[in-house]
Design a protein around this motif. Structure first.
Motif, PDB file in Angstrom:
ATOM      1  N   LYS A   1      14.678  29.616   8.064  1.00 48.95           N
ATOM      2  CA  LYS A   1      13.452  30.382   8.306  1.00 48.95           C
ATOM      3  C   LYS A   1      12.736  29.882   9.554  1.00 48.95           C
ATOM      4  N   SER A   2      12.683  28.566   9.754  1.00 48.77           N
ATOM      5  CA  SER A   2      12.031  28.013  10.946  1.00 48.77           C
ATOM      6  C   SER A   2      12.787  28.410  12.210  1.00 48.77           C
ATOM      7  N   ARG A   3      14.109  28.421  12.109  1.00 50.61           N
ATOM      8  CA  ARG A   3      14.927  28.819  13.255  1.00 50.61           C
ATOM      9  C   ARG A   3      14.657  30.280  13.625  1.00 50.61           C
ATOM     10  N   GLU A   4      14.544  31.124  12.605  1.00 52.66           N
ATOM     11  CA  GLU A   4      14.242  32.536  12.846  1.00 52.66           C
ATOM     12  C   GLU A   4      12.875  32.697  13.503  1.00 52.66           C
ATOM     13  N   PHE A   5      11.906  31.896  13.044  1.00 56.32           N
ATOM     14  CA  PHE A   5      10.556  31.973  13.603  1.00 56.32           C
ATOM     15  C   PHE A   5      10.536  31.503  15.053  1.00 56.32           C
ATOM     16  N   VAL A   6      11.157  30.368  15.331  1.00 57.07           N
ATOM     17  CA  VAL A   6      11.210  29.838  16.693  1.00 57.07           C
ATOM     18  C   VAL A   6      11.913  30.829  17.616  1.00 57.07           C
ATOM     19  N   ASN A   7      12.897  31.525  17.085  1.00 57.85           N
ATOM     20  CA  ASN A   7      13.662  32.478  17.879  1.00 57.85           C
ATOM     21  C   ASN A   7      12.838  33.696  18.300  1.00 57.85           C
ATOM     22  N   SER A   8      11.656  33.870  17.706  1.00 56.64           N
ATOM     23  CA  SER A   8      10.816  35.022  18.054  1.00 56.64           C
ATOM     24  C   SER A   8      10.020  34.801  19.347  1.00 56.64           C
ATOM     25  N   PHE A   9      10.018  33.571  19.877  1.00 56.64           N
ATOM     26  CA  PHE A   9       9.278  33.272  21.104  1.00 56.64           C
ATOM     27  C   PHE A   9      10.166  33.495  22.330  1.00 56.64           C
ATOM     28  N   GLU A  10       9.524  33.795  23.433  1.00 57.41           N
ATOM     29  CA  GLU A  10      10.285  34.023  24.660  1.00 57.41           C
ATOM     30  C   GLU A  10      10.907  32.736  25.184  1.00 57.41           C
ATOM     31  N   ASN A  11      10.115  31.673  25.201  1.00 53.85           N
ATOM     32  CA  ASN A  11      10.553  30.412  25.808  1.00 53.85           C
ATOM     33  C   ASN A  11      10.410  29.268  24.814  1.00 53.85           C
ATOM     34  N   ILE A  12      11.389  28.371  24.822  1.00 57.28           N
ATOM     35  CA  ILE A  12      11.446  27.297  23.833  1.00 57.28           C
ATOM     36  C   ILE A  12      11.659  25.964  24.545  1.00 57.28           C
ATOM     37  N   ILE A  13      10.845  24.981  24.181  1.00 55.68           N
ATOM     38  CA  ILE A  13      11.086  23.593  24.589  1.00 55.68           C
ATOM     39  C   ILE A  13      11.445  22.839  23.314  1.00 55.68           C
TER      40      ILE A  13
ATOM     41  N   ALA B   1      20.066  30.031  21.712  1.00 56.07           N
ATOM     42  CA  ALA B   1      20.556  30.261  23.083  1.00 56.07           C
ATOM     43  C   ALA B   1      21.013  31.704  23.316  1.00 56.07           C
ATOM     44  N   LYS B   2      21.115  32.480  22.251  1.00 53.41           N
ATOM     45  CA  LYS B   2      21.507  33.884  22.423  1.00 53.41           C
ATOM     46  C   LYS B   2      20.385  34.650  23.113  1.00 53.41           C
ATOM     47  N   GLY B   3      20.704  35.277  24.251  1.00 50.64           N
ATOM     48  CA  GLY B   3      19.692  36.026  24.984  1.00 50.64           C
ATOM     49  C   GLY B   3      18.757  35.157  25.796  1.00 50.64           C
ATOM     50  N   ARG B   4      19.053  33.853  25.847  1.00 53.59           N
ATOM     51  CA  ARG B   4      18.238  32.922  26.643  1.00 53.59           C
ATOM     52  C   ARG B   4      19.134  32.094  27.553  1.00 53.59           C
ATOM     53  N   LYS B   5      18.564  31.665  28.645  1.00 51.85           N
ATOM     54  CA  LYS B   5      19.273  30.763  29.556  1.00 51.85           C
ATOM     55  C   LYS B   5      18.776  29.347  29.323  1.00 51.85           C
ATOM     56  N   ILE B   6      19.706  28.407  29.265  1.00 51.39           N
ATOM     57  CA  ILE B   6      19.322  26.992  29.160  1.00 51.39           C
ATOM     58  C   ILE B   6      18.974  26.518  30.569  1.00 51.39           C
ATOM     59  N   LYS B   7      17.669  26.354  30.811  1.00 55.11           N
ATOM     60  CA  LYS B   7      17.176  26.042  32.158  1.00 55.11           C
ATOM     61  C   LYS B   7      17.207  24.549  32.466  1.00 55.11           C
TER      62      LYS B   7
ATOM     63  N   GLY C   1      16.360  16.808  25.284  1.00 57.53           N
ATOM     64  CA  GLY C   1      15.350  17.812  25.544  1.00 57.53           C
ATOM     65  C   GLY C   1      16.011  19.034  26.170  1.00 57.53           C
ATOM     66  N   VAL C   2      15.682  20.221  25.649  1.00 61.65           N
ATOM     67  CA  VAL C   2      16.289  21.458  26.134  1.00 61.65           C
ATOM     68  C   VAL C   2      15.185  22.478  26.380  1.00 61.65           C
ATOM     69  N   VAL C   3      15.257  23.175  27.510  1.00 55.28           N
ATOM     70  CA  VAL C   3      14.355  24.274  27.816  1.00 55.28           C
ATOM     71  C   VAL C   3      15.155  25.561  27.843  1.00 55.28           C
ATOM     72  N   LEU C   4      14.748  26.533  27.019  1.00 61.25           N
ATOM     73  CA  LEU C   4      15.423  27.832  26.956  1.00 61.25           C
ATOM     74  C   LEU C   4      14.438  28.932  27.324  1.00 61.25           C
ATOM     75  N   GLU C   5      14.831  29.804  28.248  1.00 64.38           N
ATOM     76  CA  GLU C   5      13.971  30.895  28.667  1.00 64.38           C
ATOM     77  C   GLU C   5      14.684  32.232  28.469  1.00 64.38           C
ATOM     78  N   ARG C   6      13.940  33.223  27.973  1.00 66.55           N
ATOM     79  CA  ARG C   6      14.492  34.543  27.682  1.00 66.55           C
ATOM     80  C   ARG C   6      15.060  35.184  28.948  1.00 66.55           C
ATOM     81  N   ASP C   7      16.257  35.730  28.852  1.00 60.32           N
ATOM     82  CA  ASP C   7      16.872  36.426  29.994  1.00 60.32           C
ATOM     83  C   ASP C   7      16.010  37.615  30.402  1.00 60.32           C
ATOM     84  N   GLY C   8      15.882  37.807  31.723  1.00 61.68           N
ATOM     85  CA  GLY C   8      15.142  38.963  32.232  1.00 61.68           C
ATOM     86  C   GLY C   8      13.655  38.818  32.080  1.00 61.68           C
TER      87      GLY C   8
END
Length: 366
Positions: free
Chosen positions: A307-319, A336-342, A359-366
């Protein structure tokens, strides 16, 4: 680093490997582990390989009229603990007090009898909290003995614990100061609550998160915020921050820390990630003024539940700050689906161990 406990204590399992080789081995292991993702070059961030732990716990071993600190045995030597002469990984302030403190305790049978464990917490000023944990009945009579210890060790506040009872002599917290990107931040760190154990690496982790969030638009949500360790510096990169933590002592410390650092754009909530997720799903009026596009998470070793993973996945950018690369890898299969590991960093929090903080930064594609 050299230490007389190398090869005896089960903590420093990489004791025979030079530190530069440890860093290379760990970074190569991470590269292989995450080879199924498109990751940038791993940034290897490290500090000193000695005197880095600001928190430490030691069992106490008694033989006749002598007492020793003890650590768990190496796996190949079986279960149990062994006495050690020194521990070079602890903060200098802890290292310098360990043996003088134990010698004083040896002189006092009331303090020594059934003393099971000694825990240490230090700050950047060399101030300490020492917690004595007993397997015996403890009452107010121990206060005079602690008073004598306090006269010997003036930079120490003492706490005595026995199951179900706790005696605090003076205070149960320290004020830590961290130098981050040219600024000084102050934190109340409370005994027996979580705080980052490696001060130098903690400063570098916060700097990394600051650098990699400086361009993000929208407001920030932080889950598992603890005492506001990341929250307070990162609040300077965002108009508004909302942060949650289930531990009430930690959330009280976080609120205090925001005040002493003059950060007035943070709202702290004493609730779990699941409870906050429900608020967001229900479009709570509490969140109506926030533009919640970014999330920072620093979960326990188990990582995120479904459930937490699903919730976190609703944000555009993740640290994502992770203390367990295995659960991080599992979570990235979704995040990482639909996001780029920056950005991808390896923080060597614990030299001479196999532990790898990431530490990983993920940003939504587009």
């Amino acid at each position: 680093m050299t230490c007389s406990s190398f090869g005896k204590c089960g903590s420093c399992v990489l004791w025979q490997m030079p530190y530069s080789e440890q860093l290379k081995m760990k970074s190569e292991r991470l590269k292989e582990m995450f080879s199924d993702f498109e990751i940038p070059q791993i940034e290897v961030i490290h500090g000193s390989d000695e005197h880095f732990r600001a928190r430490a716990e030691f069992r106490v071993w008694h033989e006749g009229d002598k007492s020793f600190y003890a650590m768990r045995k190496r796996k190949e030597d079986g279960r149990g603990v062994i006495p050690i002469e020194e521990c070079k990984i602890v903060d200098k302030a802890i290292y310098e007090i360990m043996n003088p403190l134990l010698r004083e305790i040896e002189k006092n049978e009331n303090l020594r009898f059934k003393l099971y464990e000694i825990d240490f917490l230090s700050n950047s000023k060399g101030e300490l909290i020492v917690t004595l944990i007993y397997h015996k009945k403890v009452d107010e009579s121990i206060a005079e003995d602690i008073k004598k210890l306090k006269e010997k060790f003036k930079n120490v506040d003492f706490i005595v614990r026995k199951k179900g009872r706790k005696y605090v002599f003076d205070k149960n917290y320290l004020i830590e100061e961290l130098n981050v990107a040219g600024k000084t931040y102050k934190y109340k760190i409370i005994e027996n609550t979580f705080s980052q154990p490696n001060r130098q690496m903690n400063q570098k982790m916060i700097e990394w998160a600051l650098r990699n969030s400086s361009h993000l638009k929208g407001d920030l949500v932080e889950l598992y915020c603890g005492n506001g360790n990341f929250t307070i510096p990162l609040s300077e990169n965002f108009k508004k921050v909302i942060a949650t933590e289930i531990n009430k002592e930690s959330i009280e410390a976080a609120t205090f820390n925001a005040e002493i650092n003059n950060r007035d754009n943070i709202t702290f909530l004493a609730m779990s990630a699941a409870e906050f997720s429900q608020l967001k799903k229900e479009n709570s009026p509490l969140l109506s003024s926030y533009d919640l596009k970014n999330v920072l998470i620093d979960p326990p070793r188990a990582g995120l539940d479904d459930k937490s993973r699903e919730f976190v996945n609703s944000f555009e950018n993740i640290i994502y700050i992770s203390c367990n690369p295995e659960t991080l890898h599992r979570d990235l299969k979704t995040l990482a689906k639909g996001r780029k590991i920056k950005a991808f960093a390896f923080f060597d929090q614990f030299p001479y161990t196999n532990h790898m903080e990431c530490g990983v930064v993920l940003e939504r594609d587009g």
